[in-house]
Design an enzyme around this catalytic site. Structure first.
Site, PDB file in Angstrom:
ATOM      1  N   GLY A 144     -19.070   3.635  -5.935  1.00 31.78           N
ATOM      2  CA  GLY A 144     -20.000   4.655  -5.418  1.00 31.78           C
ATOM      3  C   GLY A 144     -19.314   5.968  -5.074  1.00 31.78           C
ATOM      4  O   GLY A 144     -19.938   6.857  -4.496  1.00 31.78           O
ATOM      5  N   GLY A 145     -18.018   6.099  -5.387  1.00 29.96           N
ATOM      6  CA  GLY A 145     -17.325   7.358  -5.129  1.00 29.96           C
ATOM      7  C   GLY A 145     -16.826   7.467  -3.700  1.00 29.96           C
ATOM      8  O   GLY A 145     -16.275   6.505  -3.156  1.00 29.96           O
ATOM      9  N   SER A 204      -7.757   3.515 -12.807  1.00 28.16           N
ATOM     10  CA  SER A 204      -6.849   2.408 -12.467  1.00 28.16           C
ATOM     11  C   SER A 204      -7.566   1.053 -12.499  1.00 28.16           C
ATOM     12  O   SER A 204      -6.934   0.032 -12.741  1.00 28.16           O
ATOM     13  CB  SER A 204      -6.206   2.637 -11.086  1.00 28.16           C
ATOM     14  OG  SER A 204      -7.107   2.313 -10.058  1.00 28.16           O
ATOM     15  N   GLY A 210     -15.784   2.648  -3.332  1.00 26.12           N
ATOM     16  CA  GLY A 210     -15.602   1.947  -4.606  1.00 26.12           C
ATOM     17  C   GLY A 210     -16.297   2.675  -5.743  1.00 26.12           C
ATOM     18  O   GLY A 210     -16.131   3.891  -5.910  1.00 26.12           O
ATOM     19  N   LYS A 241       0.828  -1.217   0.000  1.00 29.52           N
ATOM     20  CA  LYS A 241       0.000   0.000   0.000  1.00 29.52           C
ATOM     21  C   LYS A 241       0.858   1.261   0.000  1.00 29.52           C
ATOM     22  O   LYS A 241       0.545   2.239  -0.685  1.00 29.52           O
ATOM     23  CB  LYS A 241      -0.956  -0.024   1.188  1.00 29.52           C
ATOM     24  CG  LYS A 241      -1.974  -1.144   1.066  1.00 29.52           C
ATOM     25  CD  LYS A 241      -3.019  -1.104   2.131  1.00 29.52           C
ATOM     26  CE  LYS A 241      -3.782  -2.427   2.185  1.00 29.52           C
ATOM     27  NZ  LYS A 241      -4.465  -2.784   0.937  1.00 29.52           N
ATOM     28  N   THR A 296      -7.763  -4.081  -7.666  1.00 29.44           N
ATOM     29  CA  THR A 296      -6.627  -4.137  -6.739  1.00 29.44           C
ATOM     30  C   THR A 296      -5.852  -2.816  -6.768  1.00 29.44           C
ATOM     31  O   THR A 296      -5.464  -2.339  -7.833  1.00 29.44           O
ATOM     32  CB  THR A 296      -5.660  -5.280  -7.126  1.00 29.44           C
ATOM     33  OG1 THR A 296      -6.407  -6.461  -7.368  1.00 29.44           O
ATOM     34  CG2 THR A 296      -4.646  -5.528  -6.007  1.00 29.44           C
ATOM     35  N   ASP A 352      -5.377   2.686  -3.201  1.00 28.86           N
ATOM     36  CA  ASP A 352      -4.041   3.307  -3.113  1.00 28.86           C
ATOM     37  C   ASP A 352      -3.886   4.398  -4.172  1.00 28.86           C
ATOM     38  O   ASP A 352      -3.251   5.427  -3.913  1.00 28.86           O
ATOM     39  CB  ASP A 352      -2.948   2.246  -3.290  1.00 28.86           C
ATOM     40  CG  ASP A 352      -3.043   1.173  -2.229  1.00 28.86           C
ATOM     41  OD1 ASP A 352      -3.481   1.484  -1.109  1.00 28.86           O
ATOM     42  OD2 ASP A 352      -2.686   0.014  -2.528  1.00 28.86           O
TER      43      ASP A 352
END
Ligand code: RIB
Length: 298
Positions: free
Chosen positions: A222-223, A280, A220, A40, A246, A250
């Site tokens: 959903g912002g 990403s 995620g 991370k 994945t 980060d």
């Protein structure tokens, strides 16, 4: 030039693709099995540097064959590595499975990251004290976390992932605390909230009431939700076709730190970070998937 120091983990990621995640006791066939750079801390440092920010990394790799692979994108993205040491033993290792919907599970073996304790960070205090933004996560010992936030004179971005036991006063140095819904619930429990709230907006409000200067709760696709003062602001995420989530968190933290270091407001930095994270997820992997400043964001 704006500077960001990341105090955190550096891993080698062993990534396996599966149609679905195995149940306990079940054996499944998968594919892939490549080893790539992760961790991370390193992911956040690379995400930040690829966007054109000057980044310094404080961390450790082992003396095994994985060390060079783990450092590959830190090197190519220009992260300052003079405060990264090679210590006896293995490099941190993450075993990652990614299913056909792009969701992942991750198990981390600390390896060299376990050496990034209070003494290790204190010995590299110049990198932490001088930074405009210091970023720290939960993949190093709690004493290393504490040293980083206590030495920092600039803004402290805390991404307590995974959630480890840290001193309340150290955690409250976060401005912002960045956590996903799951981590935010665990942090609230750690802070003595017996009934964690149901929504991210409520979580943000309760975390602010606990004493955080600001919080960002990511959700995620959903912002995110930004909490600052007495204002809670929802941040949308662009719609994308995700193939691998994945390291998206980060990417978010690295981009957020980059923008904060350049003077953006927390809401503007979060909106930008949300777009970087979304992009990403449309590419496989972590560090190699992160955009540069030249990439068009969704
Ligand atoms: O957030 C993704 C990262 O978590 C992976 O790169 C893995 O190394 C673990 O640290």
């Amino acid at each position: 030039m704006a500077t960001v120091t990341v105090v955190g983990s550096i891993n080698a990621d062993l990534v396996v693709e599966v149609d679905r995640h195995p149940r306990p006791g079940e054996t499944l066939l998968g594919s892939g099995g490549e080893v790539s750079a992760g961790g991370k801390g390193a992911n956040q440092a690379v995400a930040c540097a690829k966007l054109g920010t000057q980044v310094c990394m404080v961390g450790a790799v082992g003396t095994d064959a994985y060390a060079e692979e783990a450092l590959k994108y830190l090197r190519t993205s220009g992260v300052e590595l003079s405060d990264v040491s090679a210590v006896d033993g293995p490099t941190g290792l993450a075993v990652i499975t990614v299913d056909s919907s792009g969701e992942n599970t991750i198990v981390v073996v600390s390896g060299a990251n376990a050496q990034v304790d209070g003494g290790f960070v204190d010995a590299r205090r110049g990198a932490v004290e001088g930074a405009e933004v210091v970023v720290v996560q939960g993949e190093i010992p709690a004493s290393g976390f504490s040293a980083a936030v206590q030495l920092a004179t600039g803004r402290v971005v805390v991404n307590l992932a995974p959630v480890i036991d840290v001193e309340r006063a150290d955690l409250l140095r976060a401005d912002p605390l960045v956590a996903n819904e799951h981590e935010a619930g665990l942090i609230l429990t750690q802070l003595g909230e017996l009934q964690p709230p149901a929504t991210e907006e409520e979580m943000a409000a309760v975390l602010l009431a606990q004493g955080f200067a600001s919080v960002v709760i990511t959700r995620g696709a959903g912002g995110a939700v930004v909490g600052h003062g007495d204002t809670i602001t929802p941040i949308p995420a662009p719609r994308v076709e995700a193939i691998d989530t994945t390291g998206a968190g980060d990417a978010f933290v690295g981009a957020l730190a980059a923008r904060l270091a350049h003077g953006a407001s927390l809401v503007d930095a979060s909106a930008y970070a949300s777009r970087v994270a979304a992009l990403s997820t449309t590419r496989r992997g972590t560090q190699s998937a992160y955009p540069t400043a030249a990439d068009e964001l969704p």
